[in-house]
Design an enzyme around this catalytic site. Structure first.
Site, PDB file in Angstrom:
ATOM      1  CB  SER A 142      -9.085  -3.605   5.463  1.00 41.88           C
ATOM      2  OG  SER A 142      -9.291  -2.817   6.619  1.00 41.88           O
ATOM      3  CE1 TYR A 155      -6.934   0.556   3.071  1.00 38.31           C
ATOM      4  CE2 TYR A 155      -8.467   0.353   4.917  1.00 38.31           C
ATOM      5  CZ  TYR A 155      -7.367  -0.104   4.211  1.00 38.31           C
ATOM      6  OH  TYR A 155      -6.699  -1.235   4.637  1.00 38.31           O
TER       7      TYR A 155
END
Length: 259
Positions: A142, A155
């Site tokens: 990501s 995350y």
């Protein structure tokens, strides 16, 4: 893509979103695709879609956060399709939580799914890749792996860990003809985005359009990425030309024409 025709590819979290798009693309290029995930019905739907277009795929339900389940899943893949040549670590999870409100159990769960799970999948597949002196590892990270995101500390930390795993494997395994790369997309048209938008709508009363715009603005992203854009990069990485790409963090953030 004759170079991957007949090779066995495993895609974790392959029932939806990015994983589904990559599984479909790999099958379309001639790979025999093993699709893993926790929802058997969804996995079977993707397999049926691939089969309808002349591809080969099989569903292997399982939880990548569980070490024993991972070993069992990849043993079943080997006995059904053969050893894995191409591994796509796509399965992941997130939660929008202030750091001061972060629950320890949630932190552990996110880290286990996003970082430990890919490690376990690599452990299950790399020995065969070394033996045959060829392999492709693609980790779906990501943009949070490069810059972090507010309200997503677990995350972001897990995706930083995944990128570190990617780069270390690239250095260690390159001598065996194995490449390890990470694709780092921004907000993509998947359940993760839809859930984030719904959460903002519920908490603030904004419209869906306003909530979506605020999510993109927070990450300074001009548009939403399509899952097929990520799949296109994955195909490039497993192609013959991809042999020259190793240890990369490939960013898809909507700032360029990436279609």
């Amino acid at each position: 893509m004759d170079e991957i025709a007949g090779k066995v590819a495993a895609v974790t979290g392959g029932g939806r979103g990015i994983g589904r798009a990559i599984a479909v693309a790999l099958a379309g290029a001639g790979a025999r695709v093993a699709i893993t995930g926790r929802s058997a019905d969804v996995l079977e739907q993707v397999c049926a879609e691939i089969s309808a277009h002349g591809g080969e795929a099989a569903a292997f339900p399982g939880d990548i956060a569980d070490a024993a389940a991972v070993r069992n899943t990849f043993a079943r893949i080997r006995s059904t399709l053969g050893p894995v040549d191409i591994l796509v670590n796509n399965a992941g999870m997130t939660a929008s939580v202030k750091f001061t409100d972060m629950d320890d159990a949630l932190w552990e769960q996110i880290m286990r799914v996003n970082a430990t799970g890919p490690y376990l999948c690599c452990k299950a597949t790399v020995p065969h890749m070394i033996e045959q002196k060829w392999g492709r590892i693609i980790n779906i990270a990501s943009i949070a792996a490069l810059s972090g995101l507010p309200y997503s500390v677990a995350y972001s930390a897990s995706k930083h860990a995944l990128l570190g795993l990617t780069r270390s494997l690239a250095l260690e395994l390159g001598r065996y003809g194995i490449t390890s790369n990470a694709i780092c997309p921004g907000w993509t048209d998947t359940d993760m985005l839809h859930n984030a938008v719904a959460n903002i709508v519920e908490k603030t009363g904004r419209s869906e359009d306003e909530a979506r715009a605020s999510v993109l603005a927070l990450s300074k992203q001009p548009r939403v990425i399509a899952p097929e854009e990520v799949a296109k990069i994955a195909l490039e990485l497993v192609s013959r030309a991809g042999a020259n790409r190793n240890g990369e963090a490939i960013v898809l953030d909507g700032t360029a024409d990436e279609n």
